[in-house]
Design a protein around this motif. Structure first.
Motif, mmCIF file in Angstrom:
data_model
loop_
_atom_site.group_PDB
_atom_site.id
_atom_site.type_symbol
_atom_site.label_atom_id
_atom_site.label_comp_id
_atom_site.label_asym_id
_atom_site.label_seq_id
_atom_site.Cartn_x
_atom_site.Cartn_y
_atom_site.Cartn_z
ATOM 1 N N LEU A 1 0.820 -1.198 0.000
ATOM 2 C CA LEU A 1 0.000 0.000 0.000
ATOM 3 C C LEU A 1 0.863 1.260 0.000
ATOM 4 C CD1 LEU A 1 -2.764 -0.846 2.648
ATOM 5 C CD2 LEU A 1 -2.848 -1.211 0.178
ATOM 6 N N THR A 2 0.396 2.280 -0.712
ATOM 7 C CA THR A 2 1.052 3.586 -0.644
ATOM 8 C C THR A 2 0.645 4.283 0.655
ATOM 9 O OG1 THR A 2 -0.777 4.741 -1.731
ATOM 10 C CG2 THR A 2 0.911 3.751 -3.155
ATOM 11 N N ASP A 3 1.342 5.375 0.973
ATOM 12 C CA ASP A 3 1.000 6.132 2.182
ATOM 13 C C ASP A 3 -0.446 6.632 2.127
ATOM 14 O OD1 ASP A 3 3.514 5.730 3.185
ATOM 15 O OD2 ASP A 3 4.298 7.697 2.569
ATOM 16 N N ARG A 4 -0.888 7.088 0.946
ATOM 17 C CA ARG A 4 -2.248 7.596 0.831
ATOM 18 C C ARG A 4 -3.261 6.462 0.979
ATOM 19 N NH1 ARG A 4 -4.541 12.320 -0.847
ATOM 20 N NH2 ARG A 4 -2.843 13.099 0.439
ATOM 21 N N GLU A 5 -2.956 5.303 0.431
ATOM 22 C CA GLU A 5 -3.856 4.156 0.570
ATOM 23 C C GLU A 5 -3.964 3.722 2.029
ATOM 24 O OE1 GLU A 5 -3.039 2.325 -3.916
ATOM 25 O OE2 GLU A 5 -1.991 1.517 -2.167
ATOM 26 N N ARG A 6 -2.857 3.784 2.752
ATOM 27 C CA ARG A 6 -2.891 3.438 4.173
ATOM 28 C C ARG A 6 -3.729 4.447 4.950
ATOM 29 N NH1 ARG A 6 3.317 1.387 5.589
ATOM 30 N NH2 ARG A 6 3.500 -0.011 3.783
ATOM 31 N N ALA A 7 -3.612 5.717 4.574
ATOM 32 C CA ALA A 7 -4.396 6.752 5.252
ATOM 33 C C ALA A 7 -5.890 6.532 5.024
ATOM 34 C CB ALA A 7 -3.975 8.125 4.751
ATOM 35 N N VAL A 8 -6.259 6.197 3.799
ATOM 36 C CA VAL A 8 -7.659 5.928 3.494
ATOM 37 C C VAL A 8 -8.137 4.694 4.255
ATOM 38 C CG1 VAL A 8 -9.256 5.197 1.668
ATOM 39 C CG2 VAL A 8 -7.635 7.064 1.245
ATOM 40 N N MET A 9 -7.304 3.653 4.284
ATOM 41 C CA MET A 9 -7.662 2.432 5.013
ATOM 42 C C MET A 9 -7.910 2.722 6.492
ATOM 43 S SD MET A 9 -5.336 -0.986 5.548
ATOM 44 C CE MET A 9 -5.809 -2.241 6.751
ATOM 45 N N GLN A 10 -7.034 3.534 7.077
ATOM 46 C CA GLN A 10 -7.168 3.871 8.500
ATOM 47 C C GLN A 10 -8.464 4.623 8.768
ATOM 48 O OE1 GLN A 10 -4.083 6.442 9.967
ATOM 49 N NE2 GLN A 10 -4.517 5.967 12.104
ATOM 50 N N LEU A 11 -8.800 5.560 7.919
ATOM 51 C CA LEU A 11 -10.007 6.369 8.123
ATOM 52 C C LEU A 11 -11.271 5.541 7.901
ATOM 53 C CD1 LEU A 11 -8.767 9.667 6.455
ATOM 54 C CD2 LEU A 11 -9.233 9.291 8.893
ATOM 55 N N ILE A 12 -11.227 4.624 6.936
ATOM 56 C CA ILE A 12 -12.365 3.719 6.737
ATOM 57 C C ILE A 12 -12.566 2.865 7.983
ATOM 58 C CG2 ILE A 12 -13.206 1.713 5.444
ATOM 59 C CD1 ILE A 12 -11.818 2.881 2.976
ATOM 60 N N ALA A 13 -11.455 2.350 8.530
ATOM 61 C CA ALA A 13 -11.541 1.529 9.740
ATOM 62 C C ALA A 13 -12.100 2.315 10.909
ATOM 63 C CB ALA A 13 -10.160 0.966 10.087
ATOM 64 N N GLN A 14 -11.839 3.622 10.915
ATOM 65 C CA GLN A 14 -12.338 4.469 12.000
ATOM 66 C C GLN A 14 -13.806 4.845 11.812
ATOM 67 O OE1 GLN A 14 -9.409 7.612 11.740
ATOM 68 N NE2 GLN A 14 -8.202 6.762 13.417
ATOM 69 N N GLY A 15 -14.369 4.480 10.641
ATOM 70 C CA GLY A 15 -15.796 4.690 10.437
ATOM 71 C C GLY A 15 -16.185 5.915 9.641
ATOM 72 N N TYR A 16 -15.221 6.594 9.065
ATOM 73 C CA TYR A 16 -15.535 7.791 8.285
ATOM 74 C C TYR A 16 -16.110 7.419 6.921
ATOM 75 C CZ TYR A 16 -12.899 10.528 11.697
ATOM 76 O OH TYR A 16 -12.462 11.125 12.858
ATOM 77 N N THR A 17 -16.990 8.279 6.406
ATOM 78 C CA THR A 17 -17.564 8.086 5.078
ATOM 79 C C THR A 17 -16.610 8.660 4.028
ATOM 80 O OG1 THR A 17 -18.696 10.218 5.090
ATOM 81 C CG2 THR A 17 -19.879 8.325 6.040
ATOM 82 N N ALA A 18 -16.897 8.344 2.745
ATOM 83 C CA ALA A 18 -16.047 8.849 1.665
ATOM 84 C C ALA A 18 -15.982 10.374 1.647
ATOM 85 C CB ALA A 18 -16.523 8.297 0.322
ATOM 86 N N PRO A 19 -17.120 11.086 1.771
ATOM 87 C CA PRO A 19 -17.028 12.551 1.803
ATOM 88 C C PRO A 19 -16.200 13.065 2.984
ATOM 89 C CG PRO A 19 -19.267 11.869 1.302
ATOM 90 C CD PRO A 19 -18.529 10.632 1.712
ATOM 91 N N GLU A 20 -16.344 12.428 4.152
ATOM 92 C CA GLU A 20 -15.582 12.856 5.333
ATOM 93 C C GLU A 20 -14.090 12.599 5.138
ATOM 94 O OE1 GLU A 20 -18.993 12.148 8.801
ATOM 95 O OE2 GLU A 20 -17.661 10.496 8.190
ATOM 96 N N ILE A 21 -13.760 11.459 4.535
ATOM 97 C CA ILE A 21 -12.358 11.147 4.269
ATOM 98 C C ILE A 21 -11.793 12.135 3.260
ATOM 99 C CG2 ILE A 21 -10.784 9.428 3.285
ATOM 100 C CD1 ILE A 21 -12.690 7.261 4.359
ATOM 101 N N GLY A 22 -12.591 12.427 2.214
ATOM 102 C CA GLY A 22 -12.142 13.387 1.218
ATOM 103 C C GLY A 22 -11.852 14.743 1.817
ATOM 104 N N GLU A 23 -12.702 15.171 2.757
ATOM 105 C CA GLU A 23 -12.491 16.463 3.406
ATOM 106 C C GLU A 23 -11.207 16.466 4.221
ATOM 107 O OE1 GLU A 23 -14.811 19.403 6.572
ATOM 108 O OE2 GLU A 23 -15.883 17.751 5.604
ATOM 109 N N GLN A 24 -10.928 15.363 4.925
ATOM 110 C CA GLN A 24 -9.726 15.292 5.754
ATOM 111 C C GLN A 24 -8.456 15.244 4.916
ATOM 112 O OE1 GLN A 24 -9.476 12.930 9.320
ATOM 113 N NE2 GLN A 24 -11.666 12.465 9.291
ATOM 114 N N LEU A 25 -8.524 14.570 3.778
ATOM 115 C CA LEU A 25 -7.330 14.383 2.944
ATOM 116 C C LEU A 25 -7.263 15.377 1.785
ATOM 117 C CD1 LEU A 25 -7.188 10.468 2.776
ATOM 118 C CD2 LEU A 25 -6.044 12.003 4.386
ATOM 119 N N ALA A 26 -8.253 16.256 1.695
ATOM 120 C CA ALA A 26 -8.302 17.269 0.632
ATOM 121 C C ALA A 26 -8.351 16.620 -0.750
ATOM 122 C CB ALA A 26 -7.115 18.216 0.747
ATOM 123 N N ILE A 27 -9.190 15.599 -0.897
ATOM 124 C CA ILE A 27 -9.424 14.953 -2.180
ATOM 125 C C ILE A 27 -10.931 14.760 -2.339
ATOM 126 C CG2 ILE A 27 -7.186 13.783 -2.285
ATOM 127 C CD1 ILE A 27 -8.485 11.268 -1.204
#
Length: 219
Positions: free
Chosen positions: A156-182
């Protein structure tokens, strides 16, 4: 024939007395010393030649696993360690073997097996009960599974790991996008890449692997 020199290590004097009585019935075994804890055992073995150390695990004065590691690492007088404990193999077998022990015996069987176990360890064999094979096999499977998971995780790339971590924490795609600016769409793309690389299908598996690799703190 030279007797097998044995040192008994247990923090209960009455247990050591019982073990001495069991071993005393064997003409080829001699108890040459006793210690009430792991630290005392290491000090004793530094100056006392012995062939086998019968070692308990849970003791107030230094645990048996640490003492086993110290004794076998020193290797000065060639003493081999037979762990004798109240705990079943599933609890400590792998740990004591990794520490350098040459055998594992449960106290409930000591009256029947201790003499045989001491003899086996003294001649260089590893002594474990047949039932321990399942414990060792299970441990091997777990190590293989972890190695496989780790190999995939490292892809996994660093960004993929970050997305994986946030999904595990229960965040939705829009919430993850807001946190990662994507964008949420980009989040979905990263999520699909993680799914493909790790073979994930639902959040519960995300959580399990995130905990395993330290992305989440269990609480």
């Amino acid at each position: 024939m030279t007797a097998i020199r044995v040192v008994l290590v247990d923090d209960h004097a009455i247990v050591r007395t019982g073990l001495r009585a069991v071993l005393g019935a064997a003409r080829d075994i001699e108890v040459v010393g006793e210690a009430g804890g792991g630290h005392a055992a290491v000090e004793l073995l530094a100056g006392l030649p012995a062939d086998v150390v019968v070692m308990d695990i849970s003791m107030a004065d230094g645990d048996g696993i640490s003492a086993t590691r110290a004794i076998t690492a020193a290797g000065g007088n060639g003493a081999r360690v037979l762990v004798l404990t109240m705990h079943g193999e599933e609890a400590y077998l792998e740990a004591v073997l990794e520490a350098g022990a040459s055998g594992y015996l449960v106290k409930s069987t000591a009256d029947r097996e201790l003499v045989e176990a001491v003899r086996a360890v003294a001649r260089g064999d590893v002594y474990v009960r047949p039932a321990a094979a399942g414990v060792l096999a299970q441990g091997a499977r777990k190590r293989e599974e972890r190695a496989s998971d780790l190999a995939r995780f490292e892809r996994l790339t660093d960004r993929e790991r970050a997305v994986m971590q946030l999904i595990a924490q229960g965040y939705t795609a829009p919430e993850i996008g807001e946190q990662l600016a994507i964008s949420p769409k980009t989040v979905d793309t990263y999520k699909q890449r993680v799914n493909d690389k790790l073979g994930l299908t639902h959040r519960a598996v995300y959580v399990k692997l995130a905990l395993k690799f330290g992305l989440l703190v269990e609480g």
